[in-house]
Each structure stands twice: as C-alpha cells, then as structure tokens.
Design a protein around this motif. Structure first.
Motif, mmCIF file in Angstrom:
data_model
loop_
_atom_site.group_PDB
_atom_site.id
_atom_site.type_symbol
_atom_site.label_atom_id
_atom_site.label_comp_id
_atom_site.label_asym_id
_atom_site.label_seq_id
_atom_site.Cartn_x
_atom_site.Cartn_y
_atom_site.Cartn_z
ATOM 1 N N LEU A 1 -29.404 26.250 19.426
ATOM 2 C CA LEU A 1 -29.750 27.745 19.205
ATOM 3 C C LEU A 1 -30.801 27.961 18.321
ATOM 4 O O LEU A 1 -31.700 28.796 18.583
ATOM 5 N N SER A 2 -31.301 26.937 17.188
ATOM 6 C CA SER A 2 -32.496 27.040 16.399
ATOM 7 C C SER A 2 -33.652 27.056 17.312
ATOM 8 O O SER A 2 -34.542 27.961 17.020
ATOM 9 N N LEU B 1 -19.643 30.925 13.568
ATOM 10 C CA LEU B 1 -19.646 32.347 13.531
ATOM 11 C C LEU B 1 -18.607 32.793 12.377
ATOM 12 O O LEU B 1 -17.521 32.550 12.472
ATOM 13 N N ALA B 2 -19.064 33.780 11.609
ATOM 14 C CA ALA B 2 -17.956 34.418 10.691
ATOM 15 C C ALA B 2 -17.746 35.880 11.059
ATOM 16 O O ALA B 2 -18.952 36.577 11.096
ATOM 17 N N ALA C 1 -17.534 26.583 15.686
ATOM 18 C CA ALA C 1 -16.737 26.974 14.494
ATOM 19 C C ALA C 1 -16.758 28.276 13.924
ATOM 20 O O ALA C 1 -17.772 28.972 14.311
ATOM 21 N N VAL C 2 -15.484 28.722 13.661
ATOM 22 C CA VAL C 2 -15.365 29.897 13.383
ATOM 23 C C VAL C 2 -14.741 30.285 12.117
ATOM 24 O O VAL C 2 -13.517 29.678 12.092
ATOM 25 N N VAL D 1 -24.303 31.196 12.152
ATOM 26 C CA VAL D 1 -25.260 30.088 11.635
ATOM 27 C C VAL D 1 -25.593 29.083 12.852
ATOM 28 O O VAL D 1 -24.808 28.997 13.562
ATOM 29 N N ASP D 2 -26.819 28.569 12.789
ATOM 30 C CA ASP D 2 -27.016 27.937 13.959
ATOM 31 C C ASP D 2 -26.841 26.304 13.695
ATOM 32 O O ASP D 2 -25.753 26.000 12.759
ATOM 33 N N GLU D 3 -27.330 25.408 14.483
ATOM 34 C CA GLU D 3 -26.469 24.099 14.741
ATOM 35 C C GLU D 3 -26.775 23.129 13.173
ATOM 36 O O GLU D 3 -26.201 22.160 13.177
ATOM 37 N N LYS D 4 -27.883 23.622 12.509
ATOM 38 C CA LYS D 4 -28.227 23.102 11.080
ATOM 39 C C LYS D 4 -27.549 23.891 9.916
ATOM 40 O O LYS D 4 -27.761 23.380 8.741
#
Length: 462
Positions: A364-365, A244-245, A180-181, A256-259
C-alpha cells in the motif's frame, strides 16, 4: 422557532450542520427526542409515513430510540425498529425498502456522554442545517403533548443478513491476505466479522470488536492522537497488508499502511478513485476542497472527471446526486458510493481497499507514493474570536491569488494553496494548506498564523 437563530430557543444548541446532538440526559433527553421526532415526521409528511429507526452501541441509545418511536407514532406514522445497527446499514435499509425517512441514534465520533440523531428523508437523503433541519426545529414544541392517538403497532425487522449478502458480493476475487481492523468498541465490528468469516483465505485481526458504548479502549474518533496506536502495532507485528479503524457508528474509516503509518484520508480516497476509474472509465468523482491537488490531478490523469465539493456529508451526497458521481471522498475519512444510495460506508471502504491491494504486487505504501507529491498540513483548528473578520483579513492579505468561496475561503497560488472555513460543529476556524515542498508550506503557514494572530484566542480547542 429556528434551529440556529432564535435566542430564546432552549434547543437551538442541539441542531447542528449535519445532525442533532448533545450531552445525553443533560442537553438531550427523552422528552426532547419525542418532540424532535414528532417534528421530523410532520416535516416529511402529515401522518401515515413509514420510518425506520436504528441505534449505535451507546448506553443511552435504546431509550432514545423508544422516545423517537413514540414521537413519530404520535404523529400517526408507522415505525420499524431494526435495533443495534451501523449508520451505513440503516442508510442502506431505509433506502432499499423505500421508507419515507430514517433516524439513526448516534453521536458518531464524539465521546460516550454525547448522543444524537442523524435524520434522512427517502432514499437516504440527509437533512442538514441548510435544508431540512431548520424546518424540523421550527416545528418542535415543548412541553411535548400527545394530541392524537399513537399508531398502535410497532414493527421490527432485522436486515443484517440481507445487508451482509450485499457486502460479501463486493469482496469476491480477493487473494489471500492478512488485515487488521479496529472497531473501537463501536458498532462496526458486528457486520465486519460476519462478512469476513465467510472468506477463510482472509485473515482478520479483530481489535475492539465487542460493542461497548463507554468506548473503554480508544476514542470513537480514529483521527485523534493515539487512536491508531494499537492497530499500527498490530499491523507491523503480524505483517498485515494494512489496518483500518472505524469511528463509533462505522461510516468513517482511517487507514494505516503495512508499515503502521497513517494514510492521509484524501490520498486514500484518490487511490480508491483511480481504482474505480479502471472499471468505470470517464466517471465523475467528487473530492472535498481540503484535499491535496494530487487528487484531481490523479483522477483526470486516468480519464475521470474531478469536481470539488463543500465539506460535510449532507452536501457531498446532494452533489453526488446532482452530478451522478460514482464515488466521493472527504479528508475526514468519509467515502461515498453511488451504488449504496450515495452513502458513506466504512465496511465498503475496507472491502474496496482489500481488493485494490490484492490486485497489485506492490504494498500500500508504494501504491500511495505517486499521490504524495505535495506537502500537506492536514486540518489545523484555530480558536478565533471573530471568524468573519478573520476570513476578511485573510482575503485582503491574499487578494492577488485565485479566490473562491465554495466553502469558507479558498486561496490558490501556483506553488501553494489553503482553505479556511468556519467549523459548523465547534467555535474554531479550520485551516488546511498544501505546497510543492515542505519549506514553502511551513513558511506560508507561519504567514497565515501571523495574519490570524489579532483574532486568535489563547486557549486551544479541546
């Protein structure tokens, strides 16, 4: 006149540590833009220089781009317009085509009413308040006058496809994944969409990809409270590997991670650094002095050379050249790449993180967990009346520590540390601290606040 010291200079408030900016139409208008551009061109060389101009999605950017063009051409310089552009693409194109200088019209992460200019000399080397911008400010003359014929020809170029080819070349070998972006209605959605549309096995959830210089859906600063809410929800709902923003001009990236939990930018940079060191053993990595101790420890643990730097892209880029560094990271979410002329690039960060996560069987976390060995405060902004006196009081209070002044005041004890420095963009003291456990961190932050209480203003910075 000076960009920082002359009391009767009406433009002194426009010149900052890393750029030139103000409220468009009030503090910064087209006449001032022409005068600044003329001064910039004359600072780089007296006539016959080659300059490239790009601009972000802000509604005032096109007119300011025209004014910058006039100012440069009034000094006998040759101008190429590339139109709507991310800051990283302008940096790349200016360096690749060996322009003498570049101007990016953007106010980066600031609200829509602001605009400004990022000035670079050749090879994307930025001008700063330490070098370059004061010289430009000293040459600014108002009212602006055309005292010689303008260069009559304006050149236009579209480097997007060439830039996309370079970005796509970094994305090879990534396994199927969902990402997601959030472009924040800034400029970062254009090149990101075009890069990822060539990879059918990569599913990209696009948020706020339509450029809109009023930034109707979130702040162009992805670090502000609430800016990551939508992307966090998207990541969790759709099972993305991460989100990612970008900021407004896409040179910064916050993850932000998968959570859906925000990743501290220094820890993300440390993870990327170890990723690069696997293929570039022994390389030099730069990290800004606000970063967790885990960053140099992790870099050195895999054989890299870790070097602390001052805060700010102009200083980091200069230090990268000096030390021939492969990669650099900042707590603000700027990540720098030697093979992109030592520039910061949000899209490249997205690509490298996708490669890193794809190559692992861990989310990722979990990949970040070894770096999360210290309690960290993040950056705390305190409105202080006399910042010089406040720093002196802190240094006296912690005189038994290891102390340095690389950027502000850094205090280092075996079990905890902090840095306090004067903001170059706001009237605040920025404090960041870390400790071996949360209890120690909270205790020492309270003690720091007590030391600063006599100097503190009651109103918090906006």
């Amino acid at each position: 006149m000076s960009g920082t010291d002359t009391q009767d200079n009406p433009m002194k408030t426009l010149f900052h540590a890393y750029d030139i900016r103000g409220i468009a139409g009030e503090e910064l208008d087209c006449e001032q833009a022409m005068a600044i551009a003329r001064a910039f061109g004359d600072t780089v060389q007296e006539g016959d220089g080659r300059f490239v101009i790009g601009y972000d999605a802000r509604t005032t950017s096109p007119s300011l781009a025209e004014a910058i063009s006039l100012g440069l051409r009034s000094g006998g310089h040759h101008v190429t317009h590339i139109g709507l552009s991310s800051t990283p693409m302008l940096y790349w194109y200016g360096a690749e085509e060996e322009f003498d200088g570049s101007v990016m019209i953007t106010a980066s992460h600031l609200p829509s009413r602001y605009n400004g200019f990022k000035l670079c000399a050749g090879d994307a080397l930025p001008l700063s308040g330490d070098q370059g911008l004061p010289e430009v400010a000293a040459r600014v003359h108002l009212p602006f006058r055309f005292d010689r014929p303008c260069t009559p020809v304006i050149h236009h170029s579209n480097p997007l496809e060439a830039y996309l080819q370079v970005m796509r070349s970094y994305l090879r070998g990534v396994k199927p994944m969902k990402l997601a972006v959030d472009a924040g209605n800034g400029i970062g959605g254009i090149d990101t969409h075009k890069v990822f549309e060539h990879f059918n096995h990569l599913w990209l959830h696009e948020i706020n990809f339509e450029p809109d210089g009023t930034f109707p859906n979130r702040s162009p600063n992805p670090l502000l409270p609430g800016a990551l809410t939508r992307i966090s929800q998207c990541v969790v709902k759709h099972g993305c590997a991460f989100g990612l923003a970008f900021d407004g001009d896409a040179d910064r990236a916050v993850v932000v991670d998968e959570k859906g939990a925000m990743v501290s930018p220094d820890l993300l940079g440390g993870l990327l650094a170890t990723h690069f060191l696997h293929s570039h053993p022994g390389a030099t990595i730069l990290y800004d002095l606000r970063s967790s101790r885990a960053i140099p420890e992790s870099i050195e643990a895999v054989g890299g050379k870790a070097i602390r730097t001052r805060v700010g892209h102009a200083f980091v880029k200069t230090a990268m050249r000096e030390h021939q560094a492969l990669f650099a990271l900042e707590l603000s979410g700027h990540y720098y790449y030697a093979d992109l002329h030592y520039t910061d690039n949000g899209l490249r960060t997205l690509i490298e993180l996708a490669k890193l996560v794809s190559a692992s069987d861990k989310p990722l976390s979990e990949l970040l967990r070894p770096l999360q060995r210290y309690a960290l405060s993040g950056e705390i902004n305190l409105r202080i009346q006399d910042r010089t006196a406040a720093l002196a009081a802190l240094e006296q209070a912690y005189a038994d520590a290891s102390i340095d002044h690389l950027d502000g005041l850094s205090i280092d004890y075996p079990e905890w540390w902090f840095n306090a420095r004067c903001s170059r963009t706001e009237p605040v003291l920025r404090v960041s601290a870390g400790a071996t456990d949360p209890g120690q961190l909270e205790h020492h932050l309270q003690q720091i606040r007590l030391q600063l209480e006599p100097f503190q203003q009651t109103r918090s910075p906006s």
